[in-house]
Design an enzyme around this catalytic site. Structure first.
Site, PDB file in Angstrom:
ATOM      1  N   ARG A  58      81.595  92.991 105.400  1.00  0.00           N
ATOM      2  CA  ARG A  58      81.875  94.259 104.730  1.00  0.00           C
ATOM      3  C   ARG A  58      81.405  95.453 105.543  1.00  0.00           C
ATOM      4  O   ARG A  58      81.555  96.590 105.101  1.00  0.00           O
ATOM      5  CB  ARG A  58      81.148  94.288 103.388  1.00  0.00           C
ATOM      6  CG  ARG A  58      82.025  93.892 102.197  1.00  0.00           C
ATOM      7  CD  ARG A  58      81.151  93.911 100.958  1.00  0.00           C
ATOM      8  NE  ARG A  58      81.861  94.168  99.756  1.00  0.00           N
ATOM      9  CZ  ARG A  58      82.300  93.219  98.932  1.00  0.00           C
ATOM     10  NH1 ARG A  58      82.158  91.949  99.215  1.00  0.00           N
ATOM     11  NH2 ARG A  58      82.912  93.545  97.815  1.00  0.00           N
ATOM     12  N   ARG A  70      80.104  91.473  84.030  1.00  0.00           N
ATOM     13  CA  ARG A  70      79.555  91.920  85.316  1.00  0.00           C
ATOM     14  C   ARG A  70      79.060  93.349  85.208  1.00  0.00           C
ATOM     15  O   ARG A  70      79.763  94.228  84.727  1.00  0.00           O
ATOM     16  CB  ARG A  70      80.621  91.811  86.418  1.00  0.00           C
ATOM     17  CG  ARG A  70      80.594  90.460  87.098  1.00  0.00           C
ATOM     18  CD  ARG A  70      81.651  90.312  88.155  1.00  0.00           C
ATOM     19  NE  ARG A  70      81.577  91.275  89.248  1.00  0.00           N
ATOM     20  CZ  ARG A  70      82.196  91.125  90.405  1.00  0.00           C
ATOM     21  NH1 ARG A  70      82.912  90.029  90.632  1.00  0.00           N
ATOM     22  NH2 ARG A  70      82.106  92.033  91.341  1.00  0.00           N
ATOM     23  N   ARG A 125      88.945  93.241  83.899  1.00  0.00           N
ATOM     24  CA  ARG A 125      87.969  92.154  84.039  1.00  0.00           C
ATOM     25  C   ARG A 125      86.672  92.510  83.327  1.00  0.00           C
ATOM     26  O   ARG A 125      86.042  91.653  82.716  1.00  0.00           O
ATOM     27  CB  ARG A 125      87.696  91.866  85.526  1.00  0.00           C
ATOM     28  CG  ARG A 125      86.713  90.713  85.701  1.00  0.00           C
ATOM     29  CD  ARG A 125      86.577  90.280  87.137  1.00  0.00           C
ATOM     30  NE  ARG A 125      85.924  91.301  87.942  1.00  0.00           N
ATOM     31  CZ  ARG A 125      85.763  91.223  89.250  1.00  0.00           C
ATOM     32  NH1 ARG A 125      86.222  90.181  89.905  1.00  0.00           N
ATOM     33  NH2 ARG A 125      85.155  92.174  89.918  1.00  0.00           N
ATOM     34  N   LYS A 156      90.596  89.083  96.328  1.00  0.00           N
ATOM     35  CA  LYS A 156      89.950  88.202  97.317  1.00  0.00           C
ATOM     36  C   LYS A 156      89.461  86.918  96.666  1.00  0.00           C
ATOM     37  O   LYS A 156      89.701  85.823  97.161  1.00  0.00           O
ATOM     38  CB  LYS A 156      88.746  88.884  97.980  1.00  0.00           C
ATOM     39  CG  LYS A 156      89.055  90.159  98.718  1.00  0.00           C
ATOM     40  CD  LYS A 156      87.809  90.758  99.365  1.00  0.00           C
ATOM     41  CE  LYS A 156      86.737  91.186  98.374  1.00  0.00           C
ATOM     42  NZ  LYS A 156      87.079  92.380  97.573  1.00  0.00           N
ATOM     43  N   ARG A 191      82.044 101.779  94.157  1.00  0.00           N
ATOM     44  CA  ARG A 191      82.421 100.652  95.031  1.00  0.00           C
ATOM     45  C   ARG A 191      83.606 101.034  95.919  1.00  0.00           C
ATOM     46  O   ARG A 191      83.664 100.646  97.082  1.00  0.00           O
ATOM     47  CB  ARG A 191      82.763  99.420  94.186  1.00  0.00           C
ATOM     48  CG  ARG A 191      81.523  98.723  93.629  1.00  0.00           C
ATOM     49  CD  ARG A 191      81.824  97.939  92.378  1.00  0.00           C
ATOM     50  NE  ARG A 191      82.622  96.750  92.591  1.00  0.00           N
ATOM     51  CZ  ARG A 191      83.234  96.086  91.603  1.00  0.00           C
ATOM     52  NH1 ARG A 191      83.133  96.489  90.356  1.00  0.00           N
ATOM     53  NH2 ARG A 191      83.926  95.003  91.866  1.00  0.00           N
TER      54      ARG A 191
HETATM   55  P1  B4P Z   1      88.914  90.265  93.156  1.00  0.00           P
HETATM   56  O1  B4P Z   1      89.355  91.214  94.214  1.00  0.00           O
HETATM   57  O2  B4P Z   1      89.083  88.838  93.423  1.00  0.00           O
HETATM   58  O3  B4P Z   1      87.443  90.698  92.872  1.00  0.00           O
HETATM   59  P2  B4P Z   1      86.124  90.261  93.606  1.00  0.00           P
HETATM   60  O4  B4P Z   1      86.321  89.086  94.488  1.00  0.00           O
HETATM   61  O5  B4P Z   1      85.126  90.150  92.514  1.00  0.00           O
HETATM   62  O6  B4P Z   1      85.827  91.458  94.595  1.00  0.00           O
HETATM   63  P3  B4P Z   1      84.730  92.537  94.577  1.00  0.00           P
HETATM   64  O7  B4P Z   1      84.860  93.202  95.915  1.00  0.00           O
HETATM   65  O8  B4P Z   1      84.905  93.401  93.396  1.00  0.00           O
HETATM   66  O9  B4P Z   1      83.334  91.824  94.347  1.00  0.00           O
HETATM   67  P4  B4P Z   1      82.400  90.844  95.201  1.00  0.00           P
HETATM   68  O10 B4P Z   1      82.040  89.750  94.298  1.00  0.00           O
HETATM   69  O11 B4P Z   1      82.981  90.493  96.524  1.00  0.00           O
HETATM   70  O12 B4P Z   1      89.722  90.473  91.768  1.00  0.00           O
HETATM   71  C1  B4P Z   1      89.412  91.373  90.765  1.00  0.00           C
HETATM   72  C2  B4P Z   1      90.220  91.143  89.471  1.00  0.00           C
HETATM   73  O13 B4P Z   1      91.623  91.290  89.690  1.00  0.00           O
HETATM   74  C3  B4P Z   1      90.036  89.785  88.797  1.00  0.00           C
HETATM   75  O14 B4P Z   1      89.750  90.010  87.438  1.00  0.00           O
HETATM   76  C4  B4P Z   1      91.402  89.092  88.918  1.00  0.00           C
HETATM   77  O15 B4P Z   1      91.703  88.305  87.798  1.00  0.00           O
HETATM   78  C5  B4P Z   1      92.354  90.261  89.013  1.00  0.00           C
HETATM   79  N1  B4P Z   1      93.517  89.921  89.839  1.00  0.00           N
HETATM   80  C6  B4P Z   1      93.513  89.260  91.019  1.00  0.00           C
HETATM   81  N2  B4P Z   1      94.774  89.146  91.499  1.00  0.00           N
HETATM   82  C7  B4P Z   1      95.581  89.786  90.595  1.00  0.00           C
HETATM   83  C8  B4P Z   1      96.991  90.032  90.535  1.00  0.00           C
HETATM   84  N3  B4P Z   1      97.822  89.612  91.480  1.00  0.00           N
HETATM   85  N4  B4P Z   1      97.481  90.733  89.492  1.00  0.00           N
HETATM   86  C9  B4P Z   1      96.648  91.186  88.508  1.00  0.00           C
HETATM   87  N5  B4P Z   1      95.294  90.964  88.486  1.00  0.00           N
HETATM   88  C10 B4P Z   1      94.774  90.282  89.537  1.00  0.00           C
HETATM   89  O16 B4P Z   1      81.126  91.782  95.477  1.00  0.00           O
HETATM   90  C11 B4P Z   1      80.340  92.334  94.441  1.00  0.00           C
HETATM   91  C12 B4P Z   1      79.200  93.154  95.005  1.00  0.00           C
HETATM   92  O17 B4P Z   1      78.293  92.306  95.772  1.00  0.00           O
HETATM   93  C13 B4P Z   1      79.579  94.257  96.011  1.00  0.00           C
HETATM   94  O18 B4P Z   1      79.947  95.467  95.366  1.00  0.00           O
HETATM   95  C14 B4P Z   1      78.268  94.395  96.828  1.00  0.00           C
HETATM   96  O19 B4P Z   1      77.315  95.130  96.127  1.00  0.00           O
HETATM   97  C15 B4P Z   1      77.773  92.967  96.913  1.00  0.00           C
HETATM   98  N6  B4P Z   1      78.257  92.277  98.121  1.00  0.00           N
HETATM   99  C16 B4P Z   1      79.113  91.215  98.163  1.00  0.00           C
HETATM  100  N7  B4P Z   1      79.347  90.850  99.438  1.00  0.00           N
HETATM  101  C17 B4P Z   1      78.616  91.693 100.224  1.00  0.00           C
HETATM  102  C18 B4P Z   1      78.477  91.840 101.638  1.00  0.00           C
HETATM  103  N8  B4P Z   1      79.132  91.048 102.494  1.00  0.00           N
HETATM  104  N9  B4P Z   1      77.667  92.833 102.079  1.00  0.00           N
HETATM  105  C19 B4P Z   1      77.012  93.643 101.247  1.00  0.00           C
HETATM  106  N10 B4P Z   1      77.107  93.570  99.900  1.00  0.00           N
HETATM  107  C20 B4P Z   1      77.905  92.597  99.395  1.00  0.00           C
END
Ligand code: B4P
Length: 193
Positions: free
Chosen positions: A89, A134, A128, A14, A145
């Site tokens: 979410r 993180r 990552r 994402k 998660r």
């Molecule tokens: P991403 O999927 O981009 O990870 P993210 O955005 O950090 O999502 P996540 O759901 O984990 O965390 P968020 O910050 O939203 O990619 C992950 C990895 O994959 C990266 O290292 C990338 O380089 C790699 N990658 C991507 N594409 C690739 C490909 N094609 N091939 C290989 N590798 C690839 O949320 C964090 C926390 O915040 C949540 O757990 C929750 O506690 C809280 N939170 C956030 N939003 C919330 C909400 N709306 N409500 C409640 N809690 C919330």
């Protein structure tokens, strides 16, 4: 002008795709994960609340998230679309987003769901974790998660399917290949406007 939700499990890309989409389609990139991490760094009231949940792999309470998004949308320029990344979410957040967009004279154009196999999600997040610093990129918290995603976040898909806004995108492959698939969907959504 389009307003888009990018959706998917933790590690589905994402954030990665969100940055590219926002740049190519000139959208404001609103990532709740990034906003919460910034709040934690700045030690704000939201940050203190958020940290205890994020460290355990749990969702931050809906009220905190919804207030944050509502306050932010007030400040965004009306002539630019918005890309919501990591939000909504829960179904309560999805319902609140519909209300907030309406209040601000906007509507949602589409919801993109990045589909990725669970084994690949874990591999990406552990990789990552080697460099991100993180607190939630470790095996125990990643498992939590994913559990939370399956129980609390998956129902959001049905919410958007019912509204006819749901689009699935295959999220396996290179970042470029996945972006091409996303662009094909967004171009058709824009053309239909
Ligand atoms: P991403 O999927 O981009 O990870 P993210 O955005 O950090 O999502 P996540 O759901 O984990 O965390 P968020 O910050 O939203 O990619 C992950 C990895 O994959 C990266 O290292 C990338 O380089 C790699 N990658 C991507 N594409 C690739 C490909 N094609 N091939 C290989 N590798 C690839 O949320 C964090 C926390 O915040 C949540 O757990 C929750 O506690 C809280 N939170 C956030 N939003 C919330 C909400 N709306 N409500 C409640 N809690 C919330």
């Amino acid at each position: 002008m389009i307003n888009v939700v990018i959706f998917g499990p933790p590690g589905s890309g994402k954030g990665t795709q969100g940055q590219i989409i926002a740049e190519k389609y000139n959208l404001e990139h609103v990532s709740t994960g990034d906003l919460l991490r910034a709040a934690i760094t700045n030690n704000t009231r939201e940050g203190v609340i958020a940290k205890s949940y994020i460290d355990k792999g749990e969702l931050v309470p809906d009220e905190t998230i919804i207030d944050m998004i509502d306050g932010l949308l007030e400040k965004l320029p009306m002539d630019r679309g918005v890309l919501f990344d990591g939000f909504p979410r829960t179904v309560a957040q999805a319902e609140a987003l519909a209300e907030i967009l309406k209040e601000h004279g906007r509507d949602l154009s589409t919801m993109l769901n990045l589909e990725v196999e669970e084994e690949e999600l874990i591999t990406r997040l552990l990789k990552r974790g080697e460099t991100s610093g993180r607190s939630d990129d470790n095996m125990e918290t990643i498992k939590k998660r994913l559990e939370v995603y399956n129980s609390q976040t998956l129902p959001v898909m049905d919410f958007y399917q019912t509204k006819g806004l749901y689009k699935a995108v295959a999220g396996m492959g290179t970042v470029e290949e996945i972006f091409e698939r996303i662009a094909a969907v967004l171009d058709s959504v824009e053309a239909a406007k």
